[in-house]
Design a protein around this motif. Structure first.
Motif, short mmCIF file in Angstrom:
data_model
loop_
_atom_site.label_atom_id
_atom_site.label_comp_id
_atom_site.label_asym_id
_atom_site.label_seq_id
_atom_site.Cartn_x
_atom_site.Cartn_y
_atom_site.Cartn_z
N ALA A 144 0.80 -1.34 0.26
CA ALA A 144 0.06 -0.03 -0.22
C ALA A 144 0.87 1.74 -0.60
N ILE A 145 1.01 2.16 -0.74
CA ILE A 145 0.95 4.05 -1.10
C ILE A 145 0.43 4.68 -0.38
N PRO A 146 0.97 5.78 0.40
CA PRO A 146 -0.12 5.90 0.77
C PRO A 146 -0.59 7.30 0.17
N PHE A 147 -1.58 7.68 0.47
CA PHE A 147 -3.03 8.43 -0.05
C PHE A 147 -3.64 10.18 0.06
N ASN A 148 -3.20 9.69 1.46
CA ASN A 148 -4.53 11.49 2.03
C ASN A 148 -4.09 10.51 3.36
N TRP A 149 -4.53 11.55 4.00
CA TRP A 149 -4.95 11.86 5.51
C TRP A 149 -5.89 12.69 5.72
N GLY A 150 -5.69 12.51 7.03
CA GLY A 150 -7.52 13.64 7.86
C GLY A 150 -7.39 13.85 8.96
N THR A 151 -8.78 14.16 9.48
CA THR A 151 -9.05 14.13 10.78
C THR A 151 -10.98 13.77 10.72
N GLU A 152 -11.08 12.74 12.11
CA GLU A 152 -12.73 13.01 12.34
C GLU A 152 -12.71 13.81 14.22
N ALA A 153 -13.76 14.80 14.44
CA ALA A 153 -13.74 15.99 15.36
C ALA A 153 -14.82 15.98 14.98
N VAL A 154 -15.11 17.36 15.80
CA VAL A 154 -16.52 17.85 16.19
C VAL A 154 -17.10 19.25 15.86
N THR A 155 -17.79 18.82 14.68
CA THR A 155 -18.57 19.83 14.02
C THR A 155 -19.77 20.46 14.66
N PHE A 156 -19.63 22.06 14.87
CA PHE A 156 -20.71 22.28 15.84
C PHE A 156 -21.35 23.29 15.09
N THR A 324 -12.15 17.80 -1.62
CA THR A 324 -12.55 17.50 -0.56
C THR A 324 -12.04 17.86 0.89
N GLY A 325 -10.87 18.73 1.22
CA GLY A 325 -10.43 19.13 2.49
C GLY A 325 -9.89 17.98 2.93
N TYR A 326 -9.40 16.57 2.59
CA TYR A 326 -8.88 15.93 3.63
C TYR A 326 -7.23 16.62 3.04
N ASN A 327 -6.42 16.06 3.47
CA ASN A 327 -5.02 16.32 3.68
C ASN A 327 -3.75 15.56 2.65
N SER A 328 -3.20 15.83 1.78
CA SER A 328 -2.66 14.32 0.71
C SER A 328 -1.32 14.38 1.14
N CYS A 329 -1.43 12.80 1.02
CA CYS A 329 0.41 12.76 1.61
C CYS A 329 1.08 12.54 0.48
N VAL A 330 1.10 14.22 -0.58
CA VAL A 330 1.53 14.32 -1.93
C VAL A 330 2.91 15.25 -1.52
N ASP A 331 3.87 15.30 -1.35
CA ASP A 331 5.21 16.01 -1.54
C ASP A 331 4.53 17.55 -2.33
N GLY A 332 4.31 18.48 -1.89
CA GLY A 332 3.73 19.81 -2.99
C GLY A 332 2.39 19.74 -3.06
N ALA A 333 0.86 18.59 -2.72
CA ALA A 333 0.30 19.42 -3.32
C ALA A 333 -0.44 20.33 -2.45
N ALA A 334 -0.39 20.96 -1.78
CA ALA A 334 -1.18 21.99 -1.07
C ALA A 334 -0.61 22.79 -1.02
N ALA A 335 0.08 23.26 -2.09
CA ALA A 335 0.81 24.61 -3.41
C ALA A 335 -0.43 24.70 -4.31
N ASN A 336 -1.35 23.25 -4.31
CA ASN A 336 -2.15 23.28 -5.70
C ASN A 336 -3.77 23.16 -5.20
#
Length: 382
Positions: A144-156, A324-336
């Protein structure tokens, strides 16, 4: 269990959460097999991960036709692949902690990754390394190759929970009288979130909920207390959810005012209604990593690697985060990923709460079946 080199968001930040362009220096992109194929690739993926703008880009860049099938839970994906004997799909997106569950008798249903064919150098190095301990390597092979990561927290709803500071957000808000009949959650996750809340309150000793993975006896000791607390507060049940659409509907259609949700849900709700906020609770945001894998019965291997490399392209990865708002595991993704992603990241994450994340652990033999018993107890109490 704990890890010698645990993955934390802090390990990937140069300066806390000061900027959404948190990633290390951009990687040099190479493209083995990318943009040079034709044919078809059959992709089995979480419902919101691969959206039309990504499909269009992939097909235009490669000439490969993408056949997309979607699922809403790890259990659904695992059962589907077991039923087909690992056939029918060329790419699947398991949560990395769920990868071990693709063992079916003597057969493992995911094949080893050929790292000479995949642009694995585009993955944030710490995530690629630490994914090993979360389950990406099985039977001595990376599968398996990392794709994305995210959180589960509180929406209110901040108009209901008026005056609650970000630092005071808690999983306990689901059980506040203000959320009577209007709390939303996924049953398997609320066991952990409420457990973290009760642990912080001193009402259950759980080693910050890691004991539920330690032994079946410890799991039952902890979950007995947590499930009883949840059932005793069942008057707050508003909506259960098991996929992204159901989580959105809990707030948009069922009138929920507090919930334990994925980041994608909370951030998308916030874009439409700013009073709906997604925040890390003081007990720690629950954190996951999803991955890309090739089923053992994949028929279109060249196209599968072309798809993997397309998803590892920083521009494509940025589209995923923007969608989606998910965070990518790819280097440089945030800039795009665009200004909205950057703004929301800065609103939600701080150096402090990123150092306090709670990572889902690899399933232990007793955990999944035992957890399901308590899920059923909660469901039947509604």
């Amino acid at each position: 269990m704990t890890f010698a080199n645990p993955i934390t968001r802090r390990s990937m930040l140069k300066a806390g959460a000061a900027s959404a362009t948190f990633l290390a220096a951009p990687a040099i992109l190479t493209r083995p097999g990318f943009g040079q194929s034709s044919g078809t690739v059959n992709v089995f993926v979480w419902g919101d991960y691969v959206q039309q703008n990504m499909i269009d880009k992939f097909q235009n860049d490669t000439g490969i036709k993408l056949n997309l099938s979607t699922y809403g839970s790890n259990d659904e994906a695992t059962q589907k692949l077991k039923a087909s004997g690992g056939k029918g799909f060329d790419i699947i997106f398991p949560s990395v902690t769920n990868v071990a569950n693709y063992q079916d008798g003597d057969t493992f249903l995911l094949q080893p990754i050929d790292e000479t064919k995949a642009n694995v150098g585009n993955v944030i190095s710490s995530m690629y390394r630490d994914s090993i301990q979360l389950g990406a390597v099985q039977n001595g092979n990376r599968v398996a190759i990392p794709f994305n990561w995210g959180t589960e927290a509180v929406t209110f709803d901040s108009t209901v929970f008026e005056g609650v500071a970000d630092a005071d957000v808690s999983y306990g808000m689901l059980w506040d009288p203000k959320a009577k009949g209007k709390a939303a959650f996924r049953q398997k996750s609320v066991l952990i979130g409420t457990g973290l809340y009760l642990d912080a309150m001193g009402e259950v000793q759980s080693n910050r909920m890691l004991d539920v993975y330690k032994s079946e006896e410890d799991m039952r000791r902890v979950f007995d207390t947590v499930a009883s607390y949840i059932v005793d507060h069942r008057e707050n049940f508003g909506a259960f959810w098991n996929n992204a659409t159901e989580a959105l509907n809990a707030f948009q259609q069922s009138g929920c005012v507090a919930g334990q949700t994925w980041d994608s849900t909370g951030l998308l709700l916030n874009r439409d209604k700013p009073e709906l906020k997604y925040r890390m609770p003081k007990e720690g945001g629950m954190t996951w990593m999803d991955s890309m894998a090739i089923p053992s019965g994949a028929e279109n291997l060249d196209q599968a690697y072309a798809f993997i490399n397309a998803m590892l392209d920083p521009e494509m990865a940025g589209l995923m985060s923007a969608n989606t708002g998910y965070n990518s595991c790819v280097d440089g993704a945030a800039a795009n990923a665009g200004e909205v992603y950057a703004r929301q990241f800065q609103e939600v994450y701080t150096a402090e709460n990123l150092a306090n994340l709670w990572w889902w652990q690899p399933d232990t033999p007793f955990f999944a079946s035992g957890q399901q018993e308590y899920v059923d107890r909660i469901t039947n109490a509604s």
